[in-house]
Design an enzyme around this catalytic site. Structure first.
Site, PDB file in Angstrom:
ATOM      1  N   HIS A  84       0.831  -1.212   0.000  1.00 47.40           N
ATOM      2  CA  HIS A  84       0.000   0.000   0.000  1.00 47.40           C
ATOM      3  C   HIS A  84       0.859   1.253   0.000  1.00 47.40           C
ATOM      4  O   HIS A  84       1.960   1.295   0.557  1.00 47.40           O
ATOM      5  CB  HIS A  84      -1.054   0.000   1.109  1.00 47.40           C
ATOM      6  N   ASP A  86      -0.089   4.364   1.066  1.00 44.32           N
ATOM      7  CA  ASP A  86      -0.320   5.365   2.110  1.00 44.32           C
ATOM      8  C   ASP A  86       0.372   4.990   3.406  1.00 44.32           C
ATOM      9  O   ASP A  86       0.759   3.845   3.616  1.00 44.32           O
ATOM     10  CB  ASP A  86      -1.826   5.550   2.364  1.00 44.32           C
ATOM     11  N   GLU A 181      -5.067   2.167   2.500  1.00 47.80           N
ATOM     12  CA  GLU A 181      -5.180   0.965   3.329  1.00 47.80           C
ATOM     13  C   GLU A 181      -5.383   1.320   4.786  1.00 47.80           C
ATOM     14  O   GLU A 181      -6.160   0.703   5.497  1.00 47.80           O
ATOM     15  CB  GLU A 181      -3.913   0.104   3.168  1.00 47.80           C
ATOM     16  N   GLU A 182      -4.674   2.354   5.236  1.00 48.22           N
ATOM     17  CA  GLU A 182      -4.682   2.684   6.674  1.00 48.22           C
ATOM     18  C   GLU A 182      -6.011   3.261   7.137  1.00 48.22           C
ATOM     19  O   GLU A 182      -6.259   3.343   8.331  1.00 48.22           O
ATOM     20  CB  GLU A 182      -3.556   3.683   6.997  1.00 48.22           C
ATOM     21  N   HIS A 387       2.695   2.741  12.799  1.00 49.39           N
ATOM     22  CA  HIS A 387       1.869   3.910  13.159  1.00 49.39           C
ATOM     23  C   HIS A 387       2.452   4.717  14.309  1.00 49.39           C
ATOM     24  O   HIS A 387       1.739   5.436  14.987  1.00 49.39           O
ATOM     25  CB  HIS A 387       0.424   3.495  13.533  1.00 49.39           C
TER      26      HIS A 387
HETATM   27 ZN    ZN Z   1       0.489  -1.661   6.384  1.00 46.45          ZN
END
Ligand code: ZN
Length: 416
Positions: A84, A86, A181-182, A387
């Protein structure tokens, strides 16, 4: 000319994390942020420069490209690799300054831009396996973006290696790079048919050697209590305060189990995470999670019963419950195609690694893709502490991920 499958992955990774590609859960556009398209277009340009002439981005931000087959064998299925574009909105993602800590010796790692921040070996058991390796972190004020630029770098590095080594026999390979995705929308406009792969792998796992083929099954549930609002000066015997009904309900939730903070491994939970409160109407939103899909309905029935009992204790109050499906355990699909995870395990072993498998206490884009007709387990890339400003990635683990991609392509050709 690259001498190993891995030699360009770090250079790519450092280049990719310079792009701020944070997604935004409050956005109403798709992709949620236009800056993801800037990175998407850079990937397209890079893939074309490598010789993948069909590389293109669509209007939603999905990048797809094809590595043509080198095998003459008929019937080798088309295999996809997906990362992904993002990064998470949960920590700052602009002006990422990656720092390489060479030849890691087991020390706690500090951050130039935030002296209070420490990546402690004692809190990060995975660091035990990194002695002598090179660790990349950010500088303290931002996330790193290894989730999932480590995956993107591994896929492009593997593509370059395969193009430089046409003697390696493999079937047609498809590369996919997805936005958002996030924020839970990574597969929203993913065109499985256009992608055209029979099976795929998301390169978005953590620990060296991991092949993940089991995720939570997930629903959300909104429980809404309705009361009756009047002017508080004239409310006696008339007002029914939905805030108090909801508070009573939350108070009745189990204290010693069934919650994220009291469960681990294969246990499911119910998790109140948002309350919208007013006297007339108060709603409580829940995440419902379990590895066994049928258990979701039991957990939902339990909450509904508890909500009804609570409402019954408050004359004049009413309650409604609405359940929405979020995603399902990919294992339900992958069990029908055992070769998909098995070929990944074989590739991990051929890269000289031990296979690690544990159920993911969450979902991946692969959970949704598997049910959209593209069975897609998840493979490690060495990214850790997602994150977070403490995010880190191991250069050597990323290099192993590149090798594993190449092996997956070879194993499918051999065994088809
Ligand atoms: Zn990821």
């Amino acid at each position: 000319m690259a001498s190993t499958p891995a030699s360009t992955v770090l250079e790519r990774f450092l280049r990719y994390v310079a792009y701020d590609t944070q997604s935004d859960e409050n956005s109403t556009t798709y992709p949620s942020t236009a800056k993801q398209l800037v990175f998407a277009d850079a990937i397209v340009a890079e893939l074309r420069a490598l010789g993948l002439h069909d590389a293109a981005r669509d209007e939603h931000g999905y990048v797809m490209a094809t590595i043509p087959a080198t095998t003459k064998k008929p019937g080798v299925p088309v295999i996809g690799f997906i990362a992904h574009l993002d990064t998470s909105p949960e920590a700052d993602g602009a002006n990422v300054k990656p720092v390489i800590h060479r030849n890691y010796q087991g020390q706690d790692l500090t951050f130039a831009d935030d002296p209070a921040l420490v990546l402690k070996r004692s809190d990060n058991p995975s660091l035990e396996r990194q002695l002598g390796n090179d660790i990349v972190t950010a500088s303290g004020t931002t996330l790193l973006g290894a989730d999932n630029k480590a995956g993107a770098a591994a896929i492009v590095a593997a593509a370059e290696y395969l193009l430089q080594h046409p003697a390696i026999a493999h079937g047609t390979l498809r590369l996919g790079f997805t936005p958002d995705e996030e924020v839970g929308s990574g597969t929203k406009y993913f065109d499985v048919k256009k992608f055209g792969a029979a099976f795929a792998y998301t390169m978005d796992g953590e620990e060296l050697g991991e092949v993940e083929s089991e995720t939570f099954s997930a629903d959300s549930m909104t429980i809404t209590f309705t009361g009756f609002n009047t002017h508080p000066g004239f409310a006696k015997g008339r007002m029914v305060n939905a805030i108090k009904v909801a508070a009573d309900f939350i108070q009745r939730l189990p204290k010693n189990g069934l919650a994220p903070e009291t469960t681990a491994q294969r246990e499911g939970f119910v998790h109140p995470y948002v309350v919208n409160a007013a006297v007339e109407k108060t709603s409580v939103k829940f995440l419902i999670r379990d590895f066994v899909t049928a258990e979701l309905a039991e957990k939902e029935a339990f909450l509904e019963k508890l909500a009804r009992e609570t409402a019954a204790a408050w004359p004049g109050a009413a309650v409604t419950c609405v359940v929405e499906e979020s995603y399902r355990n990919m294992k339900e699909v992958l069990d029908r195609y055992p070769q998909v995870a098995e070929h990944a395990r074989e590739a991990v072993r051929r890269a000289g690694l031990q296979v690690l498998e544990k159920p993911i206490r969450g979902g991946t884009d692969g959970s949704k893709l598997s049910f959209m007709g593209l069975p897609t387990p998840n493979v490690f890339t060495g990214e850790h502490n997602f994150h977070s400003r403490l995010e880190w990635v191991s250069v050597q683990d990323m290099e192993k991920a590149v090798e594993v991609i190449v092996h997956i392509a070879r194993v499918w050709e051999e065994k088809s």
